[in-house]
Design a protein around this motif. Structure first.
Motif, short mmCIF file in Angstrom:
data_model
loop_
_atom_site.label_atom_id
_atom_site.label_comp_id
_atom_site.label_asym_id
_atom_site.label_seq_id
_atom_site.Cartn_x
_atom_site.Cartn_y
_atom_site.Cartn_z
N GLN A 48 0.82 -1.20 0.00
CA GLN A 48 0.00 0.00 0.00
C GLN A 48 0.87 1.26 0.00
OE1 GLN A 48 -2.51 -0.33 3.44
NE2 GLN A 48 -3.41 -2.28 2.80
N GLU A 49 0.20 2.39 -0.23
CA GLU A 49 0.90 3.68 -0.25
C GLU A 49 1.66 3.92 1.05
OE1 GLU A 49 -0.42 8.36 -0.01
OE2 GLU A 49 -1.66 6.98 -1.17
N THR A 50 1.07 3.53 2.18
CA THR A 50 1.72 3.76 3.47
C THR A 50 2.98 2.92 3.67
OG1 THR A 50 0.19 2.14 4.43
CG2 THR A 50 -0.41 4.47 4.62
N ASP A 51 3.17 1.90 2.82
CA ASP A 51 4.37 1.06 2.91
C ASP A 51 5.57 1.69 2.21
OD1 ASP A 51 3.10 -1.12 4.27
OD2 ASP A 51 2.22 -1.74 2.35
N THR A 162 3.43 2.46 -5.97
CA THR A 162 2.37 1.51 -5.63
C THR A 162 2.12 0.52 -6.77
OG1 THR A 162 1.32 3.20 -4.24
CG2 THR A 162 0.01 1.27 -4.81
#
Length: 220
Positions: A48-51, A162
């Motif tokens: 995900q983007e947060t990764d 992503t």
């Protein structure tokens, strides 16, 4: 307005194609990138983007892709005031065309400039790291630089990161024809550099993949 639509659509798509082409042509890079993604995201969910902040090698792959295959090879700029550079007088209103492609492949600034080496962008340890980062920022110019740097660069990194992360995490990739992707370049929209031949691959599902598992021909 036309430049905004073309830049927002064509730039991330072109960069993603170049990145996947380089990754497919370099199995060791694919293996290392997949190990990093599996370690951070695990095998029960999609990256995900947060990764992305936790995936430095993925970021390095994107930076190296942008260095070797910038979507815009040249940037026109206009001087807002007169000045003297290197002993030459530059009048106000003069147009300067900046060749970022040449700068980012200049052997005086880059070791092995024509080789795809994401490792060159991995952060060093110690106090030298910040100095190195500033120096690289002056040489890595796919979005221009300074106050007129492309305002959409951060969004582009998120979209491309992503997309590549999911494709590497979920699939193995088999080239439709031959054993290596043809990396020949051509000019696309607004002089953007694009693959001269479409990147046609067959996605082969890995264990982690909530999508249908039947391989299909895909144009990246």
């Amino acid at each position: 307005m036309q430049e905004h639509f073309i830049g927002a659509g064509d730039s991330p798509a072109s960069t993603t194609q170049w990145a996947m082409a380089e990754i497919i042509n370099n199995p060791n890079i694919l293996r290392r990138l997949r190990e990093e993604i599996d370690f951070v995201a695990g095998k029960k969910r999609l990256v995900q983007e947060t990764d992305l902040p936790k995936l430095p090698y993925l970021q390095a792959v994107i930076d190296e892709t942008l260095r070797m295959h910038p979507v815009g090879a040249v940037f026109p700029r206009e001087f807002q005031q007169e000045c003297t550079i290197g002993g030459f007088y530059i009048a106000k209103g003069t147009t300067l065309v900046f060749n970022s492609y040449a700068v980012m492949r200049d052997p005086d600034y880059w070791e092995d400039p024509h080789k795809f080496k994401p490792e060159r962008f991995l952060a060093s340890s110690g106090s030298w790291q910040e100095e190195e980062r500033r120096e690289q920022a002056m040489k890595l110019l796919p979005f221009g630089g300074g106050r007129i740097r492309c305002p959409g660069s951060n969004v582009a990194y998120i979209i491309v990161g992503t997309a590549i992360g999911v494709m590497v995490q979920c699939f193995d990739w088999k080239i439709k024809r031959g054993y290596e992707v043809n990396m020949e370049e051509t000019s696309g929209l607004q002089f953007f550099l694009a693959l001269a031949h479409p990147l046609e691959c067959i996605p082969l599902s890995r264990t982690l993949n909530p999508l249908p598992t039947n391989p299909q021909i895909t144009d990246l």
